[in-house]
Enzyme design. Structure first.
Site, mmCIF file in Angstrom:
data_model
loop_
_atom_site.group_PDB
_atom_site.id
_atom_site.type_symbol
_atom_site.label_atom_id
_atom_site.label_comp_id
_atom_site.label_asym_id
_atom_site.label_seq_id
_atom_site.Cartn_x
_atom_site.Cartn_y
_atom_site.Cartn_z
ATOM 1 C CE1 TYR A 1 -6.787 -1.722 -2.120
ATOM 2 C CE2 TYR A 1 -5.115 -1.777 -0.638
ATOM 3 C CZ TYR A 1 -5.681 -1.063 -1.607
ATOM 4 O OH TYR A 1 -4.948 -0.091 -2.361
ATOM 5 C CB SER B 1 -1.702 -1.203 -2.021
ATOM 6 O OG SER B 1 -1.616 -1.082 -0.705
#
Length: 222
Positions: free
Chosen positions: A144, A128
């Protein structure tokens, strides 16, 4: 080809399984048996995998035995809603690291003999942009971001360490995708995402190995 895809019961993983099942033999892993129901219409082999449990990883490797794997796609991931500092939770942080970075590393370790049993030897990680230090201008989402940054480090090291074995490592940001994780306001659908990802995987070679790329091929900052 034999292709293993983790987290294949929904979202990007399900779309990847549907794409490759039309052309190749797919082994699709799910954590929740309920998520495996969506794979019922596809010609795939469904296996249980819990990335937070090392024994589950070893059990999968034992089940697969000496099955050659041309391509492993580490797609499974978790996102805890911790947009602000006061929302950071120790359990969620550790869970994110286990699922998003340590789990893929241990699974790669366990399935390395299967990967080496084929000439294709492609290892792919769905990362990501939120793991990028250079792109982080908004902060937040501590667990995250940290887990995806760790995954980037893992994938880069694997690209270096396994180059001599002819293993090519792809590291891709899938875009902001309309999934349960991405939400309905996301910019692209799963079909557009997977069209880009599979194109990147197709072109993955020694020259592209270890690079951090967007699903459309654009280089991304670490």
């Amino acid at each position: 080809m034999n292709i293993l895809i983790t987290g294949a019961g929904r979202g990007i993983g399900l779309e990847l399984a549907a794409f490759y099942a039309k052309r190749h033999q797919v082994i699709a892993t799910v954590r929740n048996p309920r998520h495996g129901e969506a794979l019922g219409a596809l010609r795939v082999q469904v296996q249980h995998l819990e990335l937070t449990q090392h024994q589950s990883i070893l059990d999968l490797a034992k089940t697969l035995g000496d099955t050659p794997l041309d391509l492993i796609i580490h797609n499974a991931g978790v996102l805890h809603a911790e947009s602000d500092l006061d929302e950071v939770d120790a359990f969620n942080f550790a869970h994110s690291i286990q699922v998003n970075s340590l789990g893929p590393l241990l699974l790669t370790q366990a399935l390395l003999p299967n990967l080496l049993a084929t000439p294709t030897r492609k290892l792919v990680f769905i990362s990501s942009m939120m793991g990028s230090m250079g792109d982080n201008g908004s902060g937040g989402y501590y667990s995250y971001r940290a887990s995806k940054a760790a995954l980037n480090a893992v994938a880069k090291s694997l690209a270096v360490d396994l180059a001599g074995d002819g293993i090519k490592v792809g590291l891709y940001h899938p875009g902001w995708v309309q999934t349960d994780m991405g939400g309905p306001r996301a910019l692209i659908d799963t079909q557009s995402c997977v069209a880009g990802l599979t194109a990147r995987i197709q072109e993955l070679d020694a020259a592209h190995s270890g690079r951090f790329l967007n699903y459309d091929g654009k280089p991304l900052p670490w």
